[in-house]
Design a protein around this motif. Structure first.
Motif, PDB file in Angstrom:
ATOM      1  N   UNK A 128       0.823  -1.203   0.000  1.00 29.89           N
ATOM      2  CA  UNK A 128       0.000   0.000   0.000  1.00 29.89           C
ATOM      3  C   UNK A 128       0.861   1.258   0.000  1.00 29.89           C
ATOM      4  N   UNK A 129       1.911   1.275   0.805  1.00 33.31           N
ATOM      5  CA  UNK A 129       2.792   2.453   0.872  1.00 33.31           C
ATOM      6  C   UNK A 129       3.502   2.708  -0.452  1.00 33.31           C
ATOM      7  N   UNK A 130       3.754   1.640  -1.230  1.00 34.07           N
ATOM      8  CA  UNK A 130       4.393   1.775  -2.545  1.00 34.07           C
ATOM      9  C   UNK A 130       3.367   2.048  -3.640  1.00 34.07           C
ATOM     10  N   UNK A 131       2.111   2.269  -3.227  1.00 34.64           N
ATOM     11  CA  UNK A 131       1.015   2.539  -4.172  1.00 34.64           C
ATOM     12  C   UNK A 131       0.727   1.353  -5.084  1.00 34.64           C
ATOM     13  N   UNK A 132       1.029   0.140  -4.596  1.00 34.33           N
ATOM     14  CA  UNK A 132       0.795  -1.047  -5.396  1.00 34.33           C
ATOM     15  C   UNK A 132      -0.473  -1.800  -5.039  1.00 34.33           C
ATOM     16  N   UNK A 133      -1.124  -1.425  -3.939  1.00 42.95           N
ATOM     17  CA  UNK A 133      -2.321  -2.154  -3.509  1.00 42.95           C
ATOM     18  C   UNK A 133      -3.553  -1.764  -4.321  1.00 42.95           C
ATOM     19  N   UNK A 134      -3.777  -0.475  -4.486  1.00 39.55           N
ATOM     20  CA  UNK A 134      -4.984  -0.014  -5.191  1.00 39.55           C
ATOM     21  C   UNK A 134      -5.147  -0.634  -6.580  1.00 39.55           C
ATOM     22  N   UNK A 135      -4.067  -0.709  -7.393  1.00 40.43           N
ATOM     23  CA  UNK A 135      -4.231  -1.324  -8.709  1.00 40.43           C
ATOM     24  C   UNK A 135      -4.657  -2.800  -8.645  1.00 40.43           C
ATOM     25  N   UNK A 136      -4.252  -3.511  -7.581  1.00 39.82           N
ATOM     26  CA  UNK A 136      -4.635  -4.910  -7.449  1.00 39.82           C
ATOM     27  C   UNK A 136      -6.115  -5.067  -7.086  1.00 39.82           C
ATOM     28  N   UNK A 137      -6.681  -4.036  -6.492  1.00 38.52           N
ATOM     29  CA  UNK A 137      -8.069  -4.105  -6.049  1.00 38.52           C
ATOM     30  C   UNK A 137      -9.062  -3.763  -7.153  1.00 38.52           C
ATOM     31  N   UNK A 138      -8.552  -3.359  -8.314  1.00 41.00           N
ATOM     32  CA  UNK A 138      -9.411  -3.031  -9.442  1.00 41.00           C
ATOM     33  C   UNK A 138      -9.627  -4.282 -10.285  1.00 41.00           C
ATOM     34  N   UNK A 139     -10.872  -4.503 -10.653  1.00 43.96           N
ATOM     35  CA  UNK A 139     -11.203  -5.661 -11.495  1.00 43.96           C
ATOM     36  C   UNK A 139     -10.545  -5.483 -12.857  1.00 43.96           C
ATOM     37  N   UNK A 140      -9.909  -6.522 -13.297  1.00 41.60           N
ATOM     38  CA  UNK A 140      -9.202  -6.455 -14.595  1.00 41.60           C
ATOM     39  C   UNK A 140     -10.022  -7.068 -15.685  1.00 41.60           C
TER      40      UNK A 140
END
Length: 85
Positions: free
Chosen positions: A73-85
């Protein structure tokens, strides 16, 4: 949003923090409590090769424990994983 699985145990503060972080992101998850379901801890260890909880999966990707989730999350990598692809 992809399916999120989180292996937890009773009285685990890191499990609580992981669930709180995911909820703050608006994510829903399935909680699998290794203390209340026979054989679930062994399943978790076999899948993750880790004995500690929480163990978190987002979709098919094993994230790891709370520290791993927070670092992502701190590296801003969590939000993209939470989006449906």
């Amino acid at each position: 949003m992809p399916e999120i699985i989180i292996y937890t145990s009773n009285l685990c503060p890191y499990c609580t923090m992981a669930k709180r972080l995911l909820s703050a992101k608006g994510a829903t998850y399935t909680e699998l409590n290794v203390d209340t379901t026979p054989g679930l801890r062994e399943e978790m260890v076999q899948k993750t090769r880790r004995r500690t909880v929480p163990q978190i999966y987002i979709g098919e990707q094993h994230i790891g424990g709370f520290d791993d989730l927070r670092a992502l999350d701190l590296k801003k990598g969590l939000d993209p994983l939470l989006v449906l692809r």
